[in-house]
Design an enzyme around this catalytic site. Structure first.
Site, mmCIF file in Angstrom:
data_model
loop_
_atom_site.group_PDB
_atom_site.id
_atom_site.type_symbol
_atom_site.label_atom_id
_atom_site.label_comp_id
_atom_site.label_asym_id
_atom_site.label_seq_id
_atom_site.Cartn_x
_atom_site.Cartn_y
_atom_site.Cartn_z
ATOM 1 N N SER A 257 8.528 -5.093 29.270
ATOM 2 C CA SER A 257 8.097 -5.466 27.931
ATOM 3 C C SER A 257 6.724 -4.890 27.590
ATOM 4 O O SER A 257 6.553 -3.682 27.652
ATOM 5 C CB SER A 257 8.139 -6.988 27.829
ATOM 6 O OG SER A 257 8.282 -7.346 26.500
ATOM 7 N N LYS A 261 5.410 -0.822 28.020
ATOM 8 C CA LYS A 261 4.648 0.073 27.136
ATOM 9 C C LYS A 261 3.499 0.696 27.948
ATOM 10 O O LYS A 261 3.271 1.908 27.927
ATOM 11 C CB LYS A 261 4.075 -0.712 25.947
ATOM 12 C CG LYS A 261 5.095 -1.595 25.186
ATOM 13 C CD LYS A 261 4.434 -2.381 24.060
ATOM 14 C CE LYS A 261 5.093 -3.689 23.654
ATOM 15 N NZ LYS A 261 6.439 -3.763 23.256
ATOM 16 N N TRP A 348 15.285 -7.493 19.632
ATOM 17 C CA TRP A 348 13.871 -7.337 19.245
ATOM 18 C C TRP A 348 13.304 -6.002 19.759
ATOM 19 O O TRP A 348 12.488 -5.357 19.121
ATOM 20 C CB TRP A 348 13.113 -8.536 19.822
ATOM 21 C CG TRP A 348 11.677 -8.676 19.463
ATOM 22 C CD1 TRP A 348 10.623 -8.665 20.338
ATOM 23 C CD2 TRP A 348 11.104 -8.907 18.170
ATOM 24 N NE1 TRP A 348 9.452 -8.870 19.663
ATOM 25 C CE2 TRP A 348 9.707 -9.016 18.330
ATOM 26 C CE3 TRP A 348 11.649 -9.029 16.883
ATOM 27 C CZ2 TRP A 348 8.840 -9.235 17.264
ATOM 28 C CZ3 TRP A 348 10.777 -9.249 15.823
ATOM 29 C CH2 TRP A 348 9.397 -9.352 16.016
ATOM 30 N N HIS A 398 16.127 -10.830 27.224
ATOM 31 C CA HIS A 398 14.873 -10.152 27.567
ATOM 32 C C HIS A 398 14.303 -10.752 28.858
ATOM 33 O O HIS A 398 13.861 -11.904 28.867
ATOM 34 C CB HIS A 398 13.918 -10.396 26.391
ATOM 35 C CG HIS A 398 12.640 -9.647 26.463
ATOM 36 N ND1 HIS A 398 12.567 -8.278 26.431
ATOM 37 C CD2 HIS A 398 11.351 -10.082 26.546
ATOM 38 C CE1 HIS A 398 11.301 -7.900 26.485
ATOM 39 N NE2 HIS A 398 10.542 -8.982 26.553
HETATM 40 C C1 GTR Z 1 6.754 -9.946 22.361
HETATM 41 C C2 GTR Z 1 6.320 -8.655 21.728
HETATM 42 C C3 GTR Z 1 7.019 -7.517 22.373
HETATM 43 C C4 GTR Z 1 6.999 -7.594 23.881
HETATM 44 C C5 GTR Z 1 7.106 -8.995 24.413
HETATM 45 C C6 GTR Z 1 6.702 -9.176 25.882
HETATM 46 O O1 GTR Z 1 6.224 -11.047 21.766
HETATM 47 O O2 GTR Z 1 6.622 -8.749 20.363
HETATM 48 O O3 GTR Z 1 6.480 -6.289 21.906
HETATM 49 O O4 GTR Z 1 5.875 -6.966 24.379
HETATM 50 O O5 GTR Z 1 6.344 -9.881 23.702
HETATM 51 O O6 GTR Z 1 5.778 -8.548 26.394
HETATM 52 O O7 GTR Z 1 7.324 -10.020 26.523
#
Ligand code: GTR
Length: 418
Positions: A257, A261, A348, A398
């Site tokens: 996540s 990045k 998402w 996720h």
């Molecule tokens: C969310 C964010 C994502 C992702 C995620 C995470 O809230 O919108 O871009 O980075 O968190 O890191 O679990």
């Protein structure tokens, strides 16, 4: 709770819910788009050789990603020292040696500390490959081992009494037994130790140690949290270079996540990462911005104003104006290997955008004579593609699961153990 703070929380939740509702999940509403060219320099020159790519186009793209998205990392070197504070040769039921290493970052009187947790398999006797990755909730959250020291920045980032203080609360994301059984070492650090993940905590991040840091003023291309996390993972590699049992030609980085990045950016700028695993990195990670599906530039800049450089905000709802897109980030990793993973339930992060990015990075891998994803049709669930670029999509939400790790280890075996 006081009335004012209750109101504030309500406002925040409403704005958040509103911004998430605004996300598009309808494939028919994905705008038609033209991706910025991988193999054409800013002056229009076509890139047909590895030399042109490495000497001209690649540096150009690195500079664009730095100035417009992740911020530029200062060339200054600050002091980093490492102290091994514990070593246990009987970790994980005797099959691994664990080490905890205190990193001290300093510049003049200012200093920050971070703890690395390292597990190295006791067998085989020789050097082993390693996977490096940040955890979200502290080293103690990755295992129930009571020897593990609480990561220093947690007191800033976690609420007192939060369930995140419980040992092993995130252990399902860290398949240590599997990784060790497959002959890999693994190193993790809490990302909060490098930049505690709240905009108001930048003064506590490693960024604040650099000369020229001004807490009142952020230059438009100045690095922020993602840049700091990427920088920190390179400092982990610096340490690993002194570890006898680690094969430094076989270092992979895995990020989930927001850390996906940072891992992709780290892989782009530090060639010591031989494989990058992007686990559901989504917006600002592997996903193509121009699809505007799921999380967008506007949403991410609003929710996390401290992740990207200030310049990046000008692309809110103007993704088509970005001089880059994420297939180019993946291509910066070539000829080293990159693997992108998505989850079906994680709309998402835009699984299709993540896949297409991996697909469109192909031309640079081809320049090197490497194998790529051949079709722009997404594979089915649990049907990993393992070329020099890898991809899978699994069922579920996720998260990081044992299935993801199994795929990563298969991909690493393919490239590290041939
Ligand atoms: C969310 C964010 C994502 C992702 C995620 C995470 O809230 O919108 O871009 O980075 O968190 O890191 O679990």
């Amino acid at each position: 709770m006081k009335r004012e703070s209750g109101l504030l929380v309500l406002c925040f939740v409403t704005v958040l819910a509103f911004s998430q509702q605004n996300a598009n999940y309808d494939e028919s509403k994905v705008p038609s788009y033209v991706l910025p060219e991988l193999l054409k320099c800013e002056n229009g020159e076509s890139v047909t050789t590895v030399e042109q790519w490495e000497n001209k186009r690649r540096p150009e793209l690195l500079d664009l990603f730095g100035r417009h998205m992740y911020g530029t990392i200062p060339a200054e070197k600050i002091n980093v020292s490492y102290d091994i504070v514990s070593e246990n040769r009987e970790a994980l039921g005797g099959k691994a040696t664990s080490k905890q290493v205190r990193f001290t970052f300093s510049n003049g009187d200012k200093k920050n500390e971070a703890y690395l947790l390292l597990f190295i398999p006791n067998k085989p006797k020789g050097k082993v490959p390693i996977i490096v990755g940040y955890n979200f909730k502290g080293n103690h959250s990755t295992t129930t081992d009571t020897m593990i020291i609480y990561s220093p920045a947690l007191c800033l980032a976690l609420e007192p009494g939060s369930p995140d203080w419980v040992r092993g609360s995130q252990a399902s994301r860290w398949s240590y037994d599997l990784i060790i059984d497959r002959g890999y070492a693994i190193a993790t650090m809490c990302y909060h130790d490098i930049f505690p993940d709240k905009p108001e905590l930048k003064d506590h991040s490693v960024i604040s140690l650099f000369s020229g840091y001004n807490s009142q003023k952020t230059d438009p291309a100045e690095w922020q949290a993602i840049g700091a996390w990427a920088w920190g993972s390179s400092r982990i590699v610096d340490f690993l270079e002194g570890e006898e049992k680690i094969d430094t030609n076989k270092i992979a980085i895995m990020g989930h996540s927001r850390q996906g990045k940072a891992a992709l950016w780290a892989g782009a700028i530090d060639p010591r990462f031989q494989i990058v695993f992007s686990n559901e990195s989504g917006c600002g990670g592997a996903a193509l911005f121009r699809r505007k599906y799921g999380e967008t530039a506007e949403i991410i800049n609003f929710k996390f104003p401290h992740w990207f450089c200030v310049n990046f905000r000008q692309y809110n709802d103007k993704e088509e104006k970005l001089p880059v897109d994420q297939h180019q980030l993946l291509a910066l990793i070539a000829p080293r290997k990159v693997y992108v993973a998505s989850a079906e339930g994680d709309r998402w992060s835009d699984p299709k955008g993540e896949f297409l990015s991996a697909y469109h990075a192909g031309p640079v891998y081809k320049l090197y004579g490497l194998s790529t994803i051949e079709s722009d049709e997404m594979p089915g669930l649990h049907a990993p593609i393992m070329e020099d670029i890898g991809y899978h999509i699994r069922a579920g939400k996720h998260d990081v699961t044992e299935y993801d790790w199994k795929c990563y280890l298969d991909f690493a075996d393919k490239h590290f153990k041939k």
